[in-house]
Design an enzyme around this catalytic site. Structure first.
Site, PDB file in Angstrom:
ATOM      1  N   ARG A  21       0.935  -1.185  -0.043  1.00  0.00           N
ATOM      2  CA  ARG A  21      -0.255   0.069  -0.185  1.00  0.00           C
ATOM      3  C   ARG A  21       0.842   1.161  -0.182  1.00  0.00           C
ATOM      4  O   ARG A  21       1.451   1.689   1.112  1.00  0.00           O
ATOM      5  CB  ARG A  21      -0.812   0.074   1.169  1.00  0.00           C
ATOM      6  CG  ARG A  21      -1.578   1.380   1.309  1.00  0.00           C
ATOM      7  CD  ARG A  21      -2.879   1.257   0.325  1.00  0.00           C
ATOM      8  NE  ARG A  21      -4.082   0.305   0.776  1.00  0.00           N
ATOM      9  CZ  ARG A  21      -4.949  -0.138  -0.108  1.00  0.00           C
ATOM     10  NH1 ARG A  21      -4.964   0.596  -1.503  1.00  0.00           N
ATOM     11  NH2 ARG A  21      -5.793  -1.092  -0.096  1.00  0.00           N
TER      12      ARG A  21
ATOM     13  N   ARG B 189       1.329  -6.284  -9.782  1.00  0.00           N
ATOM     14  CA  ARG B 189       1.776  -5.690  -8.524  1.00  0.00           C
ATOM     15  C   ARG B 189       1.861  -6.752  -7.275  1.00  0.00           C
ATOM     16  O   ARG B 189       2.477  -6.564  -6.310  1.00  0.00           O
ATOM     17  CB  ARG B 189       0.886  -4.587  -8.011  1.00  0.00           C
ATOM     18  CG  ARG B 189      -0.522  -4.929  -7.745  1.00  0.00           C
ATOM     19  CD  ARG B 189      -1.319  -3.884  -7.163  1.00  0.00           C
ATOM     20  NE  ARG B 189      -2.786  -4.288  -6.904  1.00  0.00           N
ATOM     21  CZ  ARG B 189      -3.545  -3.609  -6.245  1.00  0.00           C
ATOM     22  NH1 ARG B 189      -3.173  -2.179  -5.856  1.00  0.00           N
ATOM     23  NH2 ARG B 189      -4.597  -4.252  -5.856  1.00  0.00           N
TER      24      ARG B 189
ATOM     25  N   HIS C 147       0.011   3.638 -10.285  1.00  0.00           N
ATOM     26  CA  HIS C 147      -0.937   4.116  -9.389  1.00  0.00           C
ATOM     27  C   HIS C 147      -0.327   4.686  -8.175  1.00  0.00           C
ATOM     28  O   HIS C 147      -0.135   4.484  -6.860  1.00  0.00           O
ATOM     29  CB  HIS C 147      -1.530   2.828  -8.863  1.00  0.00           C
ATOM     30  CG  HIS C 147      -2.571   2.753  -7.943  1.00  0.00           C
ATOM     31  ND1 HIS C 147      -2.846   3.540  -6.586  1.00  0.00           N
ATOM     32  CD2 HIS C 147      -4.208   2.807  -8.303  1.00  0.00           C
ATOM     33  CE1 HIS C 147      -4.076   3.715  -6.105  1.00  0.00           C
ATOM     34  NE2 HIS C 147      -4.854   2.997  -6.845  1.00  0.00           N
TER      35      HIS C 147
ATOM     36  N   ASP D 155     -12.934   9.807  -6.115  1.00  0.00           N
ATOM     37  CA  ASP D 155     -12.402   8.574  -7.287  1.00  0.00           C
ATOM     38  C   ASP D 155     -12.751   8.765  -8.356  1.00  0.00           C
ATOM     39  O   ASP D 155     -13.992   8.533  -8.812  1.00  0.00           O
ATOM     40  CB  ASP D 155     -13.002   7.304  -6.446  1.00  0.00           C
ATOM     41  CG  ASP D 155     -12.195   6.051  -6.966  1.00  0.00           C
ATOM     42  OD1 ASP D 155     -12.464   4.977  -6.623  1.00  0.00           O
ATOM     43  OD2 ASP D 155     -11.185   6.118  -7.971  1.00  0.00           O
TER      44      ASP D 155
ATOM     45  N   GLU E 217      -2.859   9.007 -10.825  1.00  0.00           N
ATOM     46  CA  GLU E 217      -2.346   8.042 -11.720  1.00  0.00           C
ATOM     47  C   GLU E 217      -2.365   8.080 -12.849  1.00  0.00           C
ATOM     48  O   GLU E 217      -3.381   8.572 -13.570  1.00  0.00           O
ATOM     49  CB  GLU E 217      -3.280   6.818 -11.122  1.00  0.00           C
ATOM     50  CG  GLU E 217      -3.464   6.528  -9.641  1.00  0.00           C
ATOM     51  CD  GLU E 217      -4.657   5.704  -9.503  1.00  0.00           C
ATOM     52  OE1 GLU E 217      -5.109   6.028  -8.475  1.00  0.00           O
ATOM     53  OE2 GLU E 217      -5.134   4.759 -10.213  1.00  0.00           O
TER      54      GLU E 217
HETATM   55  O1  TA6 Z   1      -7.324   3.972  -8.141  1.00  0.00           O
HETATM   56  C1  TA6 Z   1      -8.358   4.011  -7.291  1.00  0.00           C
HETATM   57  C2  TA6 Z   1      -8.871   2.730  -6.954  1.00  0.00           C
HETATM   58  O2  TA6 Z   1      -9.352   1.904  -8.095  1.00  0.00           O
HETATM   59  C3  TA6 Z   1      -9.715   3.104  -5.899  1.00  0.00           C
HETATM   60  O3  TA6 Z   1     -11.088   2.694  -6.335  1.00  0.00           O
HETATM   61  C4  TA6 Z   1      -9.212   2.178  -4.892  1.00  0.00           C
HETATM   62  O4  TA6 Z   1      -9.940   0.934  -4.957  1.00  0.00           O
HETATM   63  C5  TA6 Z   1      -8.061   2.308  -5.000  1.00  0.00           C
HETATM   64  O5  TA6 Z   1      -7.740   2.119  -6.607  1.00  0.00           O
HETATM   65  C6  TA6 Z   1      -7.231   1.211  -4.111  1.00  0.00           C
HETATM   66  O6  TA6 Z   1      -7.114  -0.310  -4.718  1.00  0.00           O
HETATM   67  P1  TA6 Z   1      -6.597  -1.271  -3.928  1.00  0.00           P
HETATM   68  O7  TA6 Z   1      -7.050  -2.590  -4.686  1.00  0.00           O
HETATM   69  O8  TA6 Z   1      -4.880  -0.944  -3.912  1.00  0.00           O
HETATM   70  O9  TA6 Z   1      -7.184  -1.262  -2.485  1.00  0.00           O
END
Ligand code: TA6
Length: 293
Positions: A75, A101, A161, A206, A264
Site C-alpha cells: 500500500r 503488483r 498508481h 475517485d 495515476e
Molecule cells: O485508483 C483508485 C482505485 O481504483 C480506488 O477505487 C481504490 O480501490 C484504489 O484504487 C485502491 O485499490 P486497492 O486494490 O489497491 O485497494
C-alpha cells in the site's frame, strides 16, 4: 531473500549509489542514494516505494500499515496496475488491479548516469512481455513497456498508481483538469461535467479523467508543488478514500488517509490499449517537485 541473494544481486547489478538488502517482510529491496536523490524499490511488483529528491522531503506516500508479503500489494509508492484496472471485468476471483503488483519481477539491468540511477525489471504476464524502467534522479521517471507476445490482437489496461504524501488533504488541490469531464467512480461511473476549478479533496474522491492534458500539478501550499507528466497515457485517475473507506482498508487506516492522494498515469476504460500480435506500447510518468511560485 537470503544474504546470499543480496550478495548475488550486488555482484551482478550494484552500481555506485545502488545497493540491495532484505526489505520489509524479507522482500528484496533496492536502495538508491546519490547526490540527486534517495529512493527505494522492491522486486515485488517492481514497486517504487520511496523517492526524495535532494533539498526536498519524501514525495511518495507509503502506508505505515502496509503489508509486504507474497500475493499482497504494498500500500503506497507506485503500484503497477496491469493487465486490468479495478475489479476484473468477468472474474470476481482474481485480484483487483491485475497481476503485476503481486508478483516478483526480475531485475534485468541497473546503471548510473551522472547522479541518476536507472533500474529495469521485467516479467511475463499471460501474453504480455512487461518491462518497468525506473529512473531515480532529481526527477523520477517510470516507463512501462508492454509487448503483445501472443499470436492475436489483445487489449489491456494499465496504471502507475502513484501515492503522493501531502501535509493535509484539506490543504491541497490538483490543477490541470479543470476543463476535463470525468467519470465519478464513487457514483457508479456517473459522467460529470468539468468543474472549472482545481480539484479539492474534502471527501472521498475517485475519478477517471479521459482525454487528459500532458501534465497536472499537485499543489500543497504548506510544502511544495509536484508535477505529474504522462506520455502514452490517455487517462488520469485521482483518488483519496476518505475516512469511511480508509477505515475499511486495514493496510491504510483511519488516520493516514489525510496524508495521501493518488494521481495515476493510466490508460484504462475506454482508453484501454489495443495491440496486434508483436506490437508494443510505452507509458511513462515523469514526476518533478517544484517550489511554490
Ligand atoms: O485508483 C483508485 C482505485 O481504483 C480506488 O477505487 C481504490 O480501490 C484504489 O484504487 C485502491 O485499490 P486497492 O486494490 O489497491 O485497494
Amino acid at each position: 531473500m537470503t544474504e546470499d541473494d543480496v550478495r548475488a544481486l550486488t555482484a551482478a547489478f550494484a552500481v555506485d549509489g545502488l545497493r540491495f538488502e532484505r526489505g520489509e517482510g524479507g522482500l528484496t529491496r533496492g536502495v538508491i542514494d546519490t547526490p540527486a536523490c534517495a529512493g527505494a524499490f522492491y522486486l515485488h511488483g517492481a514497486q517504487v516505494t520511496r523517492w526524495r529528491p535532494a533539498g526536498h522531503d519524501e514525495v511518495l506516500w507509503l502506508s505505515p500499515n502496509a503489508t509486504f508479503e507474497d500475493g499482497r500489494a504494498i500500500r503506497g509508492g507506485i503500484p503497477i496496475c496491469f493487465p486490468w484496472f479495478g475489479a476484473h471485468p468477468t472474474d470476481p476471483g482474481v485480484p483487483s488491479h491485475g497481476l503485476a503488483r503481486t508478483r516478483t519481477w526480475e531485475l534485468q539491468d541497473a546503471r548510473r548516469e551522472g547522479d541518476t540511477v536507472e533500474v529495469r525489471l521485467g516479467t511475463r504476464i499471460e501474453r504480455w512481455e512487461c518491462r518497468l524502467t525506473a529512473s531515480f534522479g532529481d526527477t523520477l521517471t517510470l516507463t512501462l513497456d508492454v509487448q503483445n507476445a501472443g499470436d492475436a490482437d489483445a487489449t489491456f489496461e494499465a496504471a502507475l498508481h502513484s501515492y503522493f504524501t501531502v501535509s493535509d488533504i484539506d490543504a491541497v488541490s490538483i490543477s490541470g483538469l479543470e476543463a476535463t469531464p470525468f467519470l465519478d467512480l464513487t457514483a457508479n461511473r456517473a459522467r460529470r461535467a468539468p468543474e472549472g476549478v482545481p480539484i479539492r479533496l474534502d471527501r472521498e474522491v475517485d475519478r477517471l479523467y479521459g482525454d487528459v492534458p500532458a501534465s497536472v500539478v499537485l499543489c500543497d501550499p504548506a510544502r511544495r508543488q509536484v508535477q505529474i507528466e504522462g506520455h502514452g497515457a490517455a487517462s488520469i485517475v485521482v483518488w483519496n478514500p476518505g475516512l469511511e473507506k480508509a477505515s475499511r482498508l486495514a493496510d491504510l487506516g483511519e488516520h493516514e488517509w489525510r496524508r495521501m492522494v493518488c494521481i495515476e498515469t493510466a490508460s484504462v476504460g475506454d482508453a484501454r490499449v489495443a495491440l496486434a500480435a508483436g506490437e508494443a506500447h510505452r507509458m511513462t510518468s515523469v514526476i518533478r517537485v517544484t517550489q511554490i511560485p
